[in-house]
Motif scaffolding. Structure first.
Motif, PDB file in Angstrom:
ATOM      1  N   ASP A  20      -0.704   4.979   7.412  1.00  0.00           N
ATOM      2  CA  ASP A  20      -1.589   3.829   7.588  1.00  0.00           C
ATOM      3  C   ASP A  20      -1.930   3.543   9.050  1.00  0.00           C
ATOM      4  N   GLU A  61       0.823  -1.214   0.000  1.00  0.00           N
ATOM      5  CA  GLU A  61       0.000   0.000   0.000  1.00  0.00           C
ATOM      6  C   GLU A  61       0.859   1.268   0.000  1.00  0.00           C
ATOM      7  N   GLU A  96      -3.256  17.098  -2.518  1.00  0.00           N
ATOM      8  CA  GLU A  96      -3.346  15.810  -3.201  1.00  0.00           C
ATOM      9  C   GLU A  96      -3.109  15.945  -4.703  1.00  0.00           C
ATOM     10  N   CYS A 148      -6.009   5.063   5.442  1.00  0.00           N
ATOM     11  CA  CYS A 148      -5.131   6.097   4.878  1.00  0.00           C
ATOM     12  C   CYS A 148      -5.644   7.473   5.281  1.00  0.00           C
ATOM     13  N   PRO A 178       1.109   4.052  -1.875  1.00  0.00           N
ATOM     14  CA  PRO A 178       0.544   5.405  -1.980  1.00  0.00           C
ATOM     15  C   PRO A 178      -0.320   5.820  -0.792  1.00  0.00           C
ATOM     16  N   CYS A 179      -0.567   4.901   0.138  1.00  0.00           N
ATOM     17  CA  CYS A 179      -1.389   5.174   1.318  1.00  0.00           C
ATOM     18  C   CYS A 179      -0.544   5.900   2.361  1.00  0.00           C
ATOM     19  N   ARG A 197      -3.908   9.808   0.017  1.00  0.00           N
ATOM     20  CA  ARG A 197      -3.153   8.960  -0.909  1.00  0.00           C
ATOM     21  C   ARG A 197      -2.411   9.843  -1.901  1.00  0.00           C
ATOM     22  N   THR A 198      -1.342   9.295  -2.464  1.00  0.00           N
ATOM     23  CA  THR A 198      -0.593  10.031  -3.480  1.00  0.00           C
ATOM     24  C   THR A 198      -0.935   9.569  -4.891  1.00  0.00           C
ATOM     25  N   ASP A 199      -1.916   8.679  -5.029  1.00  0.00           N
ATOM     26  CA  ASP A 199      -2.296   8.198  -6.360  1.00  0.00           C
ATOM     27  C   ASP A 199      -3.745   8.551  -6.685  1.00  0.00           C
TER      28      ASP A 199
END
Length: 473
Positions: free
Chosen positions: A369, A363, A404, A382, A365-366, A385-387
């Motif tokens: 966590d 995980e 983001e 999360c 891009p999370c 996220r970076t995605d």
């Protein structure tokens, strides 16, 4: 505020400002000299009659080849502006604190109305000048409240508040300092905090590490980290042995030290010796709320203990250190909303990229966590996220939301160029940011850094990443 490029060339003595500085405008105070891979960067504070002009800056970027780029962010100040204060610093502080306290209590919302929010506290008030069409003398007061750190500008003649805003970089919910955190290392989304209780699953998540660069004082102080204050007292050991289970409040101090030392060593391996190359101050577990923040007025990172203790999640620590990096490289960074969003986006990205060596792809891009288990029910847990899919069409004026957009662009660059190349150019580009930069301005600086470091193909890859977020046309 304008940026002007000039093809000038001059020499300088080692460690000194260049001779050409003498030709710079009057009223400038050299506050910082930074060295990057492509050149040297001189940062000046605009002053008026010896007082700082709020947000007034002047920067000179000197490339290794001698070319000079100037960023002029000065504001006009009338020559006859009176700089004698009619109000006292104590009165200004009281007014500022009242304003910050009221705002913080409104922000707490009805769900927290049964818990009395503490009043704001502050340090000393300092005289400053606001330039521009409404130029005036003000008291600059910094206050600490449940929102973090605020800066209030109080008119030194009338005593009224001209501006009050949060200047610390905050995140909601905090985490764990394993490596990077128990959810990731154990690949277990079912773990919970249980009020800081020792648990077998969390004990198994602990990792024995070497704490490098300690100063030998018997405390967690070293070349890159200084645990300045902490709940329960500062950890000490005559043998430099700091081994605790997570229920011990000193556990968070160890993890702050380890993870900050790790990330600074990584920065230096990239070739940068002047990116927050200092012993960064930390205040660990001293904030009762579920919040952590970087205070640029004191250069201090404070971690909270609400929910999961924030300093138990390396990604929280790396995020906050991201703010310290940008404030060190660009004095006063984050003055515009988009610059603030860039700060939040970079912090998230920095957390994720630092997780890569130890996360085994889990995980990635999370963000945060473990911290997020305290305030999320969906899996994976999360904070952000970076995605994500946001573009500039989704800008809403809230820096964490808009961040983001930026973090996704950086993540795409990372995926295309690889971790080392991406992080080197992203850090290099930061040296050329203006404190009040825009998405587009920072993107152009990043494209230029890619071109100079890696050539046209890399620059096009970076351009495409920003185009996908509609940051560049």
């Amino acid at each position: 505020m304008a940026t002007v490029s000039m093809g000038l060339s001059f020499t300088s003595a080692a460690g000194a400002a260049p001779e050409g500085v003498r030709g710079d405008p009057d009223g400038l105070k050299l506050v910082k000299t930074k060295t990057s891979l492509l050149g040297t960067h001189y940062w000046y504070q605009q002053t008026f009659k010896g007082l700082p002009v709020v947000n007034g800056y002047y920067a000179k970027h000197v490339a290794k080849g001698g070319a000079v780029e100037v960023a002029d962010g000065r504001d006009a100040v009338p020559a006859n502006l009176d700089v004698s204060a009619a109000t006292t610093p104590a009165a200004a502080t009281q007014t500022a604190n009242a304003t910050v306290t009221a705002r913080a209590r409104r922000a707490a919302g009805p769900n927290k109305s049964l818990v009395r929010q503490p009043a704001a506290t502050s340090g000393a008030a300092q005289l400053a000048v606001i330039g521009g069409p409404n130029a005036r003398l003000v008291w600059n007061v910094t206050s600490r409240s449940t929102e973090g750190v605020s800066r209030s500008l109080v008119d030194a003649k009338t005593g009224s508040v001209v501006e009050s805003k949060v200047i610390s970089d905050n995140i909601d919910g905090r985490g764990s300092v394993f490596d990077p955190n128990p959810v990731v290392s154990e690949q277990n989304e079912k773990l919970t905090d249980q009020n800081d209780k020792n648990q077998d699953a969390l004990f198994l998540a602990q990792k024995n590490v070497i704490l490098r660069n300690l100063d030998g004082s018997g405390k967690l102080n070293g070349s890159f980290v200084n645990i300045k204050e902490a709940k329960g007292g500062i950890a000490q050991s005559k043998t430099n042995t700091f081994v605790y289970q997570r229920a011990n409040e000193k556990f968070e101090q160890v993890m702050v030290y380890y993870h900050i030392n790790q990330t600074q060593e990584y920065i230096q391996k990239l070739g940068f010796t002047d990116v927050n190359n200092e012993s960064q101050d930390f205040s660990v577990d001293t904030y009762a709320g579920d919040n952590s923040f970087y205070d640029p007025s004191t250069d201090m990172i404070t971690t909270g203990e609400g929910g999961v203790d924030d300093a138990e999640d390396a990604e929280v620590i790396w995020h906050e250190y991201g703010h310290a990096i940008q404030d060190d490289v660009v004095p006063g960074f984050g003055e515009s909303e988009q610059a603030g969003a860039i700060g939040e986006g970079f912090g998230d990205y920095w957390a994720v990229t630092n997780s890569i060596p130890v996360s085994k792809g889990f995980e990635l891009p999370c963000v945060m966590d473990w911290d997020a288990t305290s305030y999320t029910s969906d899996e994976p847990h999360c904070l952000r996220r970076t995605d994500g899919t946001k573009t500039t069409d989704d800008i809403d004026g809230e820096v964490h939301d808009d961040g983001e957009i930026w973090s996704r662009a950086l993540w795409d660059i990372h995926q295309s160029l690889g971790r080392t190349k991406a992080n080197k150019l992203i850090l290099e580009a930061t040296f050329f940011y203006d404190p009040d930069t825009s998405f587009a301005g920072a993107a152009q600086d990043t494209v230029q850094a890619a071109r100079l470091l890696y050539g046209k193909a890399a620059a096009q890859t970076v351009t495409d990443a920003f185009k996908a977020r509609k940051i560049l046309p």
